[in-house]
Design an enzyme around this catalytic site. Structure first.
Site, PDB file in Angstrom:
ATOM      1  N   HIS A 149       0.838  -1.204   0.000  1.00 20.98           N
ATOM      2  CA  HIS A 149       0.000   0.000   0.000  1.00 20.98           C
ATOM      3  C   HIS A 149       0.875   1.258   0.000  1.00 20.98           C
ATOM      4  O   HIS A 149       0.636   2.203  -0.766  1.00 20.98           O
ATOM      5  CB  HIS A 149      -0.906  -0.020   1.233  1.00 20.98           C
ATOM      6  CG  HIS A 149      -1.694   1.230   1.463  1.00 20.98           C
ATOM      7  ND1 HIS A 149      -3.010   1.361   1.076  1.00 20.98           N
ATOM      8  CD2 HIS A 149      -1.357   2.412   2.050  1.00 20.98           C
ATOM      9  CE1 HIS A 149      -3.441   2.563   1.407  1.00 20.98           C
ATOM     10  NE2 HIS A 149      -2.458   3.219   2.013  1.00 20.98           N
ATOM     11  N   GLU A 150       1.907   1.265   0.850  1.00 21.48           N
ATOM     12  CA  GLU A 150       2.793   2.431   0.925  1.00 21.48           C
ATOM     13  C   GLU A 150       3.630   2.582  -0.348  1.00 21.48           C
ATOM     14  O   GLU A 150       3.860   3.697  -0.821  1.00 21.48           O
ATOM     15  CB  GLU A 150       3.696   2.331   2.161  1.00 21.48           C
ATOM     16  CG  GLU A 150       2.953   2.256   3.483  1.00 21.48           C
ATOM     17  CD  GLU A 150       1.986   3.408   3.692  1.00 21.48           C
ATOM     18  OE1 GLU A 150       2.208   4.500   3.134  1.00 21.48           O
ATOM     19  OE2 GLU A 150       0.987   3.207   4.416  1.00 21.48           O
ATOM     20  N   HIS A 153       1.559   4.266  -2.884  1.00 23.65           N
ATOM     21  CA  HIS A 153       1.534   5.721  -2.679  1.00 23.65           C
ATOM     22  C   HIS A 153       2.732   6.368  -3.381  1.00 23.65           C
ATOM     23  O   HIS A 153       2.598   7.407  -4.052  1.00 23.65           O
ATOM     24  CB  HIS A 153       1.602   6.052  -1.187  1.00 23.65           C
ATOM     25  CG  HIS A 153       0.266   6.113  -0.505  1.00 23.65           C
ATOM     26  ND1 HIS A 153      -0.794   6.833  -0.991  1.00 23.65           N
ATOM     27  CD2 HIS A 153      -0.167   5.544   0.654  1.00 23.65           C
ATOM     28  CE1 HIS A 153      -1.837   6.715  -0.173  1.00 23.65           C
ATOM     29  NE2 HIS A 153      -1.482   5.927   0.837  1.00 23.65           N
ATOM     30  N   GLU A 227      -6.638   7.046  -1.111  1.00 23.65           N
ATOM     31  CA  GLU A 227      -6.458   5.826  -0.331  1.00 23.65           C
ATOM     32  C   GLU A 227      -7.035   4.606  -1.044  1.00 23.65           C
ATOM     33  O   GLU A 227      -6.461   3.517  -0.993  1.00 23.65           O
ATOM     34  CB  GLU A 227      -7.097   5.975   1.049  1.00 23.65           C
ATOM     35  CG  GLU A 227      -6.302   6.817   2.018  1.00 23.65           C
ATOM     36  CD  GLU A 227      -4.895   6.298   2.219  1.00 23.65           C
ATOM     37  OE1 GLU A 227      -4.735   5.102   2.532  1.00 23.65           O
ATOM     38  OE2 GLU A 227      -3.956   7.093   2.046  1.00 23.65           O
TER      39      GLU A 227
END
Length: 308
Positions: A149-150, A153, A227
């Site tokens: 997930h990071e 980003h 998100e």
């Protein structure tokens, strides 16, 4: 915030003011109130310089500031201290290779809340940090999903996009607050001097706060939309089941997140709040994120990394 944190905050703001002042001098932008009234051109340049200066100075210093504010320690990829650190670095680097970005630095910071964040001024010079609480409360598959997930980003350039958006809204907050201040100073306080009066400064200050609150709602709306995309990118990198399992795990852990405000939008977990406060939340509710992932098809997961 600790004394050291306050010092770093003040130092950053002094740097922002210095850079903005030098930039205004180089651009030849002086006062925006003169004998002819309000010079909107000069005011817009003034607002843009100060509006974007803070965002971009913060972006350029984001890695250093994140390490100082959280007390995170970067893992030496060549000499990890234990197997857990070695696995973290190897996993982040593998996910970064799959996402097509440079290898981020990997760090661990002390916090009982399960969380992680990514920061950095570009996708090839970034930082991924995880809390001790995340490592203690999640399985390896769940941690891998959080790391993915990071990395998503970073691959999406979210730090730069957020800085640009914040710069734009800052510009309009400063611009319109001073227009209102000028109007109140001239009409209500009946100031007829070339220089702004006390009414201008008081009103501008009040409306900067009010407009800033409204502007933050726009920034947080975008953060919530982002998100979902990072979740999709994380599911594509690590696997949908792992990503959903990680989000479900976060729902069962009630330890509140403790990330500094500047980093909260880049974490994996934050409560969305209730009713009106939900408008100021940087993250959507976990149940909505899970629903989105369960409905998403393969194409939507690829789009989470900008892939067609």
């Amino acid at each position: 915030m600790s004394l050291k944190g306050i010092f770093l905050f003040l130092l950053t703001n002094i740097a922002v003011i210095a850079v903005a002042s030098i930039s205004l001098s180089l651009l030849g932008v002086g006062g925006y109130v003169n004998q002819y009234g309000l010079d909107l051109g000069n005011l817009l340049v003034f607002a843009a310089v100060f509006g974007f200066a803070g965002s971009f100075v913060s972006l350029l210093l984001s890695k250093w500031m994140a390490l100082q504010m959280t007390g995170a320690e970067v893992i030496d990829p060549q000499h990890p201290r234990n197997q857990a650190e070695a696995w973290l670095v190897q996993t982040v680097h593998r996910l970064a290779d799959k996402a097509g970005i440079g290898h981020p630095d990997v760090a661990i910071y002390p916090d009982p809340a399960p969380n992680a964040f990514a920061t950095g001024w570009n996708r090839n010079n970034a930082l991924v940090a995880v809390s001790t609480g995340l490592l203690e409360n999640m399985t390896q598959d769940e941690i891998e999903a959080v790391l993915a997930h990071e990395v998503a980003h970073i691959a999406n350039g979210d730090m730069i996009t957020m800085a640009l958006l914040q710069g734009v809204v800052n510009t309009f907050v400063i611009f319109f607050a001073r227009i209102v201040g000028y109007f109140v100073d001239r009409v209500l306080f009946r100031n007829e001097d070339d220089a702004p009066g006390i009414g201008f400064y008081i009103t501008s200050f009040i409306f900067e706060i009010l407009f800033g609150i409204l502007a933050s709602m726009i920034v947080m709306w975008y953060s919530r939309k982002r998100e979902f995309r990072a979740d999709a990118g994380g599911a594509y990198l690590a696997g949908r089941d792992k990503m959903i399992a990680a989000l479900k795990r976060l729902m069962t852990i009630h330890e509140p997140a403790h990330l500094p405000e500047q980093l909260a939008a880049f974490g994996i977990n934050e409560s969305a709040g209730e009713r009106i406060m939900a408008l100021f939340a940087s993250h959507p509710p976990l149940e909505k994120r899970i629903e989105y992932l369960m409905r998403a098809d393969e194409r939507q997961l690829k789009l989470g990394l900008g892939l067609s």
